[in-house]
Write a protein that holds these residues in place. Structure first.
Motif, short mmCIF file in Angstrom:
data_model
loop_
_atom_site.label_atom_id
_atom_site.label_comp_id
_atom_site.label_asym_id
_atom_site.label_seq_id
_atom_site.Cartn_x
_atom_site.Cartn_y
_atom_site.Cartn_z
N UNK A 39 -75.41 49.15 -60.72
CA UNK A 39 -74.95 50.50 -60.42
C UNK A 39 -75.16 51.45 -61.59
N UNK A 40 -74.96 50.95 -62.81
CA UNK A 40 -75.20 51.76 -64.00
C UNK A 40 -76.69 52.10 -64.12
N UNK A 41 -77.55 51.15 -63.81
CA UNK A 41 -79.00 51.42 -63.80
C UNK A 41 -79.33 52.47 -62.74
N UNK A 42 -78.71 52.36 -61.58
CA UNK A 42 -78.93 53.35 -60.52
C UNK A 42 -78.51 54.74 -60.98
N UNK A 43 -77.39 54.81 -61.70
CA UNK A 43 -76.94 56.09 -62.25
C UNK A 43 -77.92 56.59 -63.31
N UNK A 44 -78.36 55.69 -64.18
CA UNK A 44 -79.28 56.04 -65.26
C UNK A 44 -80.58 56.61 -64.71
N UNK A 45 -81.07 56.03 -63.61
CA UNK A 45 -82.32 56.48 -63.01
C UNK A 45 -82.10 57.51 -61.90
N UNK A 46 -80.91 58.10 -61.85
CA UNK A 46 -80.57 59.19 -60.94
C UNK A 46 -80.64 58.83 -59.46
N UNK A 47 -80.40 57.56 -59.12
CA UNK A 47 -80.26 57.19 -57.72
C UNK A 47 -78.83 57.47 -57.25
N UNK A 49 -75.03 59.64 -58.44
CA UNK A 49 -74.37 60.57 -59.35
C UNK A 49 -73.04 60.00 -59.86
N UNK A 50 -72.77 58.75 -59.51
CA UNK A 50 -71.53 58.10 -59.91
C UNK A 50 -71.86 56.94 -60.84
N UNK A 51 -71.24 56.94 -62.02
CA UNK A 51 -71.45 55.84 -62.97
C UNK A 51 -70.22 54.94 -62.96
N UNK A 52 -70.36 53.73 -63.51
CA UNK A 52 -69.22 52.80 -63.51
C UNK A 52 -67.97 53.35 -64.20
N UNK A 53 -68.15 54.26 -65.15
CA UNK A 53 -66.98 54.76 -65.88
C UNK A 53 -66.05 55.60 -65.01
N UNK A 54 -66.36 55.75 -63.73
CA UNK A 54 -65.46 56.49 -62.83
C UNK A 54 -64.09 55.81 -62.77
N UNK A 55 -64.05 54.49 -63.04
CA UNK A 55 -62.76 53.79 -62.99
C UNK A 55 -61.91 54.08 -64.22
N UNK A 56 -62.53 54.54 -65.30
CA UNK A 56 -61.79 54.82 -66.54
C UNK A 56 -61.32 56.27 -66.64
N UNK A 131 -74.32 63.46 -52.68
CA UNK A 131 -75.73 63.47 -52.31
C UNK A 131 -76.04 62.24 -51.44
N UNK A 132 -76.95 62.39 -50.51
CA UNK A 132 -77.31 61.24 -49.66
C UNK A 132 -77.77 60.01 -50.47
N UNK A 133 -78.52 60.25 -51.55
CA UNK A 133 -78.96 59.13 -52.39
C UNK A 133 -77.77 58.36 -52.96
N UNK A 134 -76.74 59.07 -53.35
CA UNK A 134 -75.55 58.42 -53.91
C UNK A 134 -74.85 57.59 -52.85
N UNK A 135 -74.68 58.15 -51.68
CA UNK A 135 -74.01 57.43 -50.59
C UNK A 135 -74.79 56.17 -50.24
N UNK A 136 -76.08 56.30 -50.05
CA UNK A 136 -76.90 55.14 -49.66
C UNK A 136 -76.93 54.10 -50.78
#
Length: 176
Positions: A39-47, A49-56, A131-136
């Motif tokens: 998921x962090x890689x997906x965030x890094x490559x802009x797939x 808009x949510x990164x793992x740090x959302x829990x912190x 964004x649709x990319x984020x949801x998918x």
């Protein structure tokens, strides 16, 4: 002579195999860490808009939570939280064979996090505004986590039950 006996006894000792519950704990932690890294890689490559740090972000003070350190700490925390998700699967669905239960479980986890728990994460927009990319991407990651955890737990359950079933069949053959 005493050393030989002691060495022989130590060699004959077998490690006690892990219980299904212990394996479930490991599966949950590893699955949470692995899939949140993806998921962090997906965030890094802009797939996404949510990164793992959302829990912190809502719970921890300081700006460090927005950088790499925050994401890595969040990934470890997600691994710990994921243990609870794996235990829930263990309690409810471990005897179901195949991957469909895992697929549905992952989709249900996604719905719980993004709909039910959304108010806990003020930095995450409602699903309709993402964004649709984020949801998918996030839905696929949760489904993959569900398949990984569910299939692994179900497989281990079947493996744990196999020796006792084969021993019972052999005893029945001998009796007839």
């Amino acid at each position: 002579m005493m050393a030989e006996q002691k060495g022989k006894l130590e060699q004959e000792k077998r490690e006690r195999p892990m219980t299904l519950l212990q394996k479930t704990l490991i599966i949950g932690f590893v699955g949470g860490v692995f899939w949140s890294l993806i998921g962090y890689l997906a965030y890094f490559f802009n797939f996404s808009e949510i990164s793992p740090n959302m829990v912190l972000i809502p719970w921890v003070a300081g700006d460090w939570k927005y950088g790499k350190t925050g994401n890595y700490v969040a990934i470890a925390l997600i691994g710990v939280i994921s243990i609870a998700a794996a235990l829930l699967y263990y309690a409810l669905l471990r005897n179901i064979r195949g991957m469909w239960a895992g697929i549905l479980y992952g989709a249900a986890l996604w719905a719980v996090v993004f709909y039910l728990f959304n108010p806990l994460f003020p930095n995450v927009q409602p699903v309709a505004d993402l964004e649709p990319n984020t949801v998918i991407t996030t839905l696929c990651l949760y489904i993959l986590y569900g398949v990984f955890a569910g299939y692994s737990i179900s497989f281990e359950t079947q493996e744990m039950n196999r020796p006792s079933q084969s021993a019972g069949k052999e005893a029945a053959k001998e009796g007839s």
